[in-house]
Design an enzyme around this catalytic site. Structure first.
Site, mmCIF file in Angstrom:
data_model
loop_
_atom_site.group_PDB
_atom_site.id
_atom_site.type_symbol
_atom_site.label_atom_id
_atom_site.label_comp_id
_atom_site.label_asym_id
_atom_site.label_seq_id
_atom_site.Cartn_x
_atom_site.Cartn_y
_atom_site.Cartn_z
ATOM 1 N N GLU A 1 0.900 -27.963 155.775
ATOM 2 C CA GLU A 1 2.200 -28.646 155.761
ATOM 3 C C GLU A 1 3.226 -27.826 154.987
ATOM 4 O O GLU A 1 4.401 -27.755 155.380
ATOM 5 C CB GLU A 1 2.067 -30.039 155.147
ATOM 6 C CG GLU A 1 3.351 -30.839 155.186
ATOM 7 C CD GLU A 1 3.822 -31.156 156.594
ATOM 8 O OE1 GLU A 1 5.004 -30.873 156.890
ATOM 9 O OE2 GLU A 1 3.030 -31.678 157.387
ATOM 10 N N ARG B 1 -19.262 -33.637 149.711
ATOM 11 C CA ARG B 1 -18.003 -33.784 148.980
ATOM 12 C C ARG B 1 -17.016 -32.686 149.381
ATOM 13 O O ARG B 1 -15.828 -32.961 149.599
ATOM 14 C CB ARG B 1 -18.259 -33.768 147.478
ATOM 15 C CG ARG B 1 -18.956 -35.015 146.994
ATOM 16 C CD ARG B 1 -19.181 -35.011 145.481
ATOM 17 N NE ARG B 1 -19.947 -36.169 145.106
ATOM 18 C CZ ARG B 1 -21.207 -36.119 144.663
ATOM 19 N NH1 ARG B 1 -21.825 -34.956 144.508
ATOM 20 N NH2 ARG B 1 -21.841 -37.225 144.355
#
Length: 124
Positions: free
Chosen positions: A72, A58
């Site tokens: 970003e 996970r």
């Protein structure tokens, strides 16, 4: 131990949180790439949590998605700074923007690789 630990007040923590939310809001309002990546994250994070068979899988599926978002944000900050200090065309300004974009792209490839390596044996 002197010099270790956080000594900020709850008010300073709250201010830092508010500045972070302001930054996220600015990225959402002004950066189409960030909006797209957030929308993908809204799908991929739950999918990664569901598809991963244990904690390590996970983490391997989900953490790279947040790394793409963080990169970003840094890329968007660099682009805004370049636009501020170099409003006209300059080769180095263009290179800074291209390098920031390349950093995001490399992390997107790494995210894809993580997903393929984790899920490939189950679905391949």
């Amino acid at each position: 131990m002197p010099g270790s630990g956080f000594r900020g007040s709850p008010r300073q923590l709250w201010k830092a949180f508010c500045w972070s939310m302001k930054g996220l809001r600015a990225a959402w309002c002004h950066e189409a790439s960030f909006r797209l990546e957030v929308l993908l994250a809204l799908v991929l994070v739950p999918a990664g949590l569901w598809l991963g068979h244990d904690g390590l899988e996970r983490v391997t599926l989900v953490v790279p998605i947040f790394m793409v978002l963080a990169t970003e944000l840094v890329n968007s900050a660099l682009e805004a700074l370049v636009d501020l200090v170099s409003p006209g065309f300059h080769e180095l300004a263009g290179r800074v923007k291209e390098l920031g974009s390349a950093a995001v792209f490399v992390l997107q490839l790494a995210t894809l690789l993580c997903w393929l390596l984790v899920l490939g044996p189950y679905y391949g």
